[in-house]
Write a protein that holds these residues in place. Structure first.
Motif, PDB file in Angstrom:
ATOM      1  N   THR A 146       0.857  -1.181   0.000  1.00 39.26           N
ATOM      2  CA  THR A 146       0.000   0.000   0.000  1.00 39.26           C
ATOM      3  C   THR A 146       0.894   1.232   0.000  1.00 39.26           C
ATOM      4  OG1 THR A 146      -0.138   0.093   2.431  1.00 39.26           O
ATOM      5  CG2 THR A 146      -1.827  -1.185   1.278  1.00 39.26           C
ATOM      6  N   GLY A 147       0.420   2.313  -0.602  1.00 34.30           N
ATOM      7  CA  GLY A 147       1.193   3.550  -0.620  1.00 34.30           C
ATOM      8  C   GLY A 147       2.172   3.664  -1.759  1.00 34.30           C
ATOM      9  N   ALA A 209      13.040  -3.864   4.887  1.00 35.95           N
ATOM     10  CA  ALA A 209      12.658  -2.973   3.788  1.00 35.95           C
ATOM     11  C   ALA A 209      13.708  -1.880   3.584  1.00 35.95           C
ATOM     12  CB  ALA A 209      11.296  -2.348   4.069  1.00 35.95           C
ATOM     13  N   TYR A 210      13.806  -1.421   2.334  1.00 30.57           N
ATOM     14  CA  TYR A 210      14.745  -0.360   1.952  1.00 30.57           C
ATOM     15  C   TYR A 210      14.036   0.619   1.020  1.00 30.57           C
ATOM     16  CZ  TYR A 210      18.218  -3.734   3.613  1.00 30.57           C
ATOM     17  OH  TYR A 210      18.933  -4.633   4.376  1.00 30.57           O
ATOM     18  N   GLN A 211      14.450   1.893   1.071  1.00 33.56           N
ATOM     19  CA  GLN A 211      13.868   2.874   0.170  1.00 33.56           C
ATOM     20  C   GLN A 211      14.787   4.084   0.014  1.00 33.56           C
ATOM     21  OE1 GLN A 211      10.634   4.458   3.238  1.00 33.56           O
ATOM     22  NE2 GLN A 211      10.806   5.829   1.468  1.00 33.56           N
ATOM     23  N   PRO A 220       4.582   8.905   2.015  1.00 32.30           N
ATOM     24  CA  PRO A 220       5.289   8.898   3.302  1.00 32.30           C
ATOM     25  C   PRO A 220       4.840   7.733   4.177  1.00 32.30           C
ATOM     26  CG  PRO A 220       4.584  11.131   2.738  1.00 32.30           C
ATOM     27  CD  PRO A 220       3.962  10.210   1.724  1.00 32.30           C
ATOM     28  N   GLY A 221       5.804   7.000   4.685  1.00 31.50           N
ATOM     29  CA  GLY A 221       5.495   5.877   5.568  1.00 31.50           C
ATOM     30  C   GLY A 221       5.026   4.624   4.873  1.00 31.50           C
ATOM     31  N   ALA A 222       5.041   4.619   3.527  1.00 32.44           N
ATOM     32  CA  ALA A 222       4.492   3.472   2.798  1.00 32.44           C
ATOM     33  C   ALA A 222       5.211   2.169   3.130  1.00 32.44           C
ATOM     34  CB  ALA A 222       4.556   3.733   1.292  1.00 32.44           C
ATOM     35  N   MET A 223       6.532   2.213   3.288  1.00 34.37           N
ATOM     36  CA  MET A 223       7.271   0.973   3.520  1.00 34.37           C
ATOM     37  C   MET A 223       6.962   0.350   4.870  1.00 34.37           C
ATOM     38  SD  MET A 223       8.780   0.447   0.676  1.00 34.37           S
ATOM     39  CE  MET A 223      10.061  -0.796   0.900  1.00 34.37           C
ATOM     40  N   LEU A 234      11.533  -6.264  10.267  1.00 34.54           N
ATOM     41  CA  LEU A 234      12.835  -5.820  10.764  1.00 34.54           C
ATOM     42  C   LEU A 234      13.069  -4.337  10.560  1.00 34.54           C
ATOM     43  CD1 LEU A 234      14.973  -8.802   9.423  1.00 34.54           C
ATOM     44  CD2 LEU A 234      13.661  -8.633  11.543  1.00 34.54           C
ATOM     45  N   GLY A 235      12.042  -3.625  10.066  1.00 32.20           N
ATOM     46  CA  GLY A 235      12.159  -2.187   9.905  1.00 32.20           C
ATOM     47  C   GLY A 235      12.551  -1.779   8.504  1.00 32.20           C
ATOM     48  N   CYS A 236      12.582  -0.467   8.294  1.00 32.45           N
ATOM     49  CA  CYS A 236      12.905   0.108   6.986  1.00 32.45           C
ATOM     50  C   CYS A 236      14.168   0.954   7.086  1.00 32.45           C
ATOM     51  CB  CYS A 236      11.748   0.957   6.472  1.00 32.45           C
ATOM     52  SG  CYS A 236      12.074   1.717   4.864  1.00 32.45           S
TER      53      CYS A 236
END
Length: 268
Positions: A146-147, A209-211, A220-223, A234-236
């Motif tokens: 999503t996002g 996740a990576y961006q 914003p905040g999609a990941m 495990l976070g972005c």
């Protein structure tokens, strides 16, 4: 033109076991022979319109402990004479067969950027659904369930989309044959992505996740949406740059990924 390896299922249909036959799974993977002493395999899935060559520097960055298996989809680079996939489900089924054929008992992980992240996610869902050996870690970059907003030009004008996103490698636009191949692959990949219907599937594998901080395709905040798609998020990690940030930050990204690989593949 060669036929696509897997026969498409009817729209809305599903594949029955066993997996569709894939002739010569090694044709899908770079390098052809993985590092024999590596403790873990890492399957790498490229973005829309791209190819396995985007990961050419990763084996050196990750070292001999990781056997990189960059996936080359039909319809590009040395597979340019093959018909590209335009449907998501048959492509995911074929990828599951490729991974199943290549698996030798060692733990493995999956990394995908943009369309590759979508493919990696659906591949993991498919492998777990079939109770096949699943990845110990799923790493996703530049796409979220999503996002994420694909450029409007992706379906109507693939060349414009490539230019907009900065996805044309140097020299391609000056070569009519290479440009035509890139546009054809981008159009097919756009159709694959448009074929995705989100079902909210949750994977058992941990997800990291990576961006890029300035990625215009991610809200914003999609990941962080990945936290609802895995038993262990495990976070972005965020890097400077746009949708193709990893071109400039491959060393930092692979260094971070190596830590997660060491932690989550140590026990298989």
């Amino acid at each position: 033109m060669d036929a696509v390896d897997a026969v498409a299922a009817p729209r809305g249909g599903t594949y029955a076991d066993p997996l569709p036959e894939v002739r010569d799974a090694g044709r899908w993977l770079h390098p052809a022979e993985p590092e024999p002493d590596a403790g873990v395999r890492l399957f790498l899935l490229h973005h829309s319109g791209g190819g396995a060559s985007m990961y050419r520097a990763w084996p050196a960055e990750l070292g001999a402990a990781v056997a990189c298996r960059a996936v080359q989809l039909p319809g590009r680079q040395e597979r340019r004479r093959e018909a590209p996939y335009t449907r998501l489900e048959p492509l995911v089924a074929a990828l599951a067969e490729v991974v199943a054929q290549d698996w030798d008992g060692r733990p493995y992980a999956v990394f995908g950027h943009s369309m590759g992240a979508l493919l990696g996610y659906r591949l993991t869902v498919e492998l777990e659904r079939r109770a096949l050996p699943a990845p110990a870690l799923l790493a996703v970059s530049g796409w979220a369930p999503t996002g994420f907003s694909a450029p409007a030009a992706l379906s109507s004008d693939p060349l414009a989309a490539l230019r907009l996103l900065g996805g044309l490698p140097a020299g391609v636009e000056a070569d009519p044959e290479l440009l035509a191949q890139a546009v054809r692959a981008m159009a097919a990949d756009g159709a694959v992505c448009a074929d995705h219907r989100d079902d909210g599937a949750v994977v058992g594998a941990p997800v990291v996740a990576y961006q890029g901080r300035e990625d215009p395709l991610l809200a914003p905040g999609a990941m962080r949406a990945w936290s609802g798609r895995t038993a262990e998020f495990l976070g972005c990690r965020t890097f400077p740059g746009d949708h193709y940030y990893l071109r400039d930050h491959a060393r930092a990204l692979t260094a971070d990924l190596s830590q997660s690989l060491s932690r989550y593949t140590a026990t298989g």
